[in-house]
Design a protein around this motif. Structure first.
Motif, PDB file in Angstrom:
ATOM      1  N   SER A   1      30.360 -15.998 -46.516  1.00 29.43           N
ATOM      2  CA  SER A   1      31.459 -15.500 -47.351  1.00 29.43           C
ATOM      3  C   SER A   1      31.348 -15.943 -48.802  1.00 29.43           C
ATOM      4  O   SER A   1      32.108 -15.487 -49.654  1.00 29.43           O
ATOM      5  N   ALA A   2      30.425 -16.864 -49.106  1.00 35.95           N
ATOM      6  CA  ALA A   2      30.263 -17.407 -50.467  1.00 35.95           C
ATOM      7  C   ALA A   2      31.545 -18.056 -50.968  1.00 35.95           C
ATOM      8  O   ALA A   2      31.870 -17.971 -52.151  1.00 35.95           O
ATOM      9  N   LEU A   3      32.266 -18.717 -50.080  1.00 38.80           N
ATOM     10  CA  LEU A   3      33.538 -19.312 -50.456  1.00 38.80           C
ATOM     11  C   LEU A   3      33.404 -20.353 -51.578  1.00 38.80           C
ATOM     12  O   LEU A   3      34.213 -20.350 -52.507  1.00 38.80           O
ATOM     13  N   PRO A   4      32.402 -21.249 -51.551  1.00 40.70           N
ATOM     14  CA  PRO A   4      32.287 -22.218 -52.661  1.00 40.70           C
ATOM     15  C   PRO A   4      32.112 -21.537 -54.012  1.00 40.70           C
ATOM     16  O   PRO A   4      32.689 -21.978 -55.017  1.00 40.70           O
ATOM     17  N   PHE A   5      31.323 -20.476 -54.050  1.00 38.19           N
ATOM     18  CA  PHE A   5      31.097 -19.739 -55.298  1.00 38.19           C
ATOM     19  C   PHE A   5      32.385 -19.093 -55.787  1.00 38.19           C
ATOM     20  O   PHE A   5      32.689 -19.095 -56.992  1.00 38.19           O
TER      21      PHE A   5
END
Length: 299
Positions: A218-222
């Motif tokens: 999900s690329a949550l940190p980005f």
């Protein structure tokens, strides 16, 4: 030196220091992913594509990384006696070719990361598409936002190349804020869609969707870092410089993690959803059969 100027220089130093660590991580991820792809049994065209795509992202990050460090080296060492001090050098050289080149490289990496390049794409828009079972209606709105984001990125780079232009104020800043806002909005929507879908499957069959898988796919940190960058960019606070530099390195870090998962054979694919469904049906069918057998043996 005024406090605002000192805070800006401190932000540059902190941002470059953190980005150096992340850049090292990108180098390792690319090297390890390339090794796994070389020994993989995946089709040759896929292995070549992922190796070249990861290498291109790393090249763009290297250009941006080198540009930031060259700018700081000139400002703090080579031209430390610049008339007016480092703040005057900073203001006078924001539109320098090497600075614009680095900004353009970072924007290009972001466009490649967010966008879709057909069935081989490793990241956000296409990941959302396949995780939702190749459903085109799901990605229509994100795709429109993505096109707007790419347009604003190009306009920002062009404007930042104008003499005396400044990414942190004026027309270049307006394009920059629009670009970051659209990019962050795009990532929020797509990240939410991916997380919702993965959590749906997590309740049905958790081995496919652990916490690490959800964070990477999900690329949550980005996305979280992008929200922080947008908030500081709009306010025009010095810390936006540090957050922006680090955000730029995460543009490449997250796709490299996806490529590593693909090279390892554990990334979500077109067939994953159907495999989970079939496995779940077989599990419940087996459980039902076992219950029936027990009932017949123990009337």
């Amino acid at each position: 030196m005024a406090s605002a100027e000192l805070a800006t220089e401190r932000a540059l130093y902190i941002g470059n220091t953190i980005s150096t660590v992340v850049y090292g991580g990108n180098l390792f991820l690319y090297a390890y992913s390339t090794y796994l792809l070389m020994i993989s049994t995946k089709p040759v065209r896929l292995r070549i594509f992922y190796t070249c795509f990861g290498g291109l992202l790393l090249l763009l990050l290297t250009i941006s990384f080198a540009s930031n460090n060259a700018f700081c080296e000139l400002m703090w060492i080579e031209r430390q006696n610049y008339p007016g001090g480092t703040s005057a050098f900073l203001a006078a050289n924001m539109a320098a070719w090497y600075n614009v080149f680095g900004t353009a490289a970072d924007c290009a990496a972001n466009i490649l990361t967010d966008g879709t390049l057909g069935k081989f794409t490793t990241y956000i828009l296409y990941r959302c598409y396949i995780i939702w079972g190749s459903s085109w209606p799901v990605i229509v709105i994100p795709a429109i936002i993505y096109l707007g984001s790419a347009t604003m990125a190009v306009m920002m780079v062009i404007q930042s190349a104008m003499p005396t232009s400044d990414l942190w104020q004026g027309l270049a800043a307006q394009f920059g804020i629009s670009w970051v806002a659209l990019t962050v909005g795009f990532n929020i929507i797509v990240t939410a869609l991916i997380i919702y879908r993965l959590l749906f499957f997590h309740r049905r069959w958790s081995p496919y969707t652990g916490i690490a898988e959800i964070l990477v796919e999900s690329a949550l940190p980005f996305t979280v870092l992008g929200i922080a960058y947008l908030a500081t960019y709009i306010q025009g606070v010095p810390s936006a410089t540090a957050v922006g530099i680090v955000w730029g390195t995460f543009v490449v870090l997250m796709p490299q993690l996806i490529i590593l998962r693909i090279a390892s054979g554990v990334a979500w694919s077109r067939d994953t959803a159907s495999n989970i469904t079939q496995t779940t049906l077989l599990y419940y069918h087996s459980s039902s059969s076992d219950s029936s057998n027990i009932t017949r043996k123990n009337p």
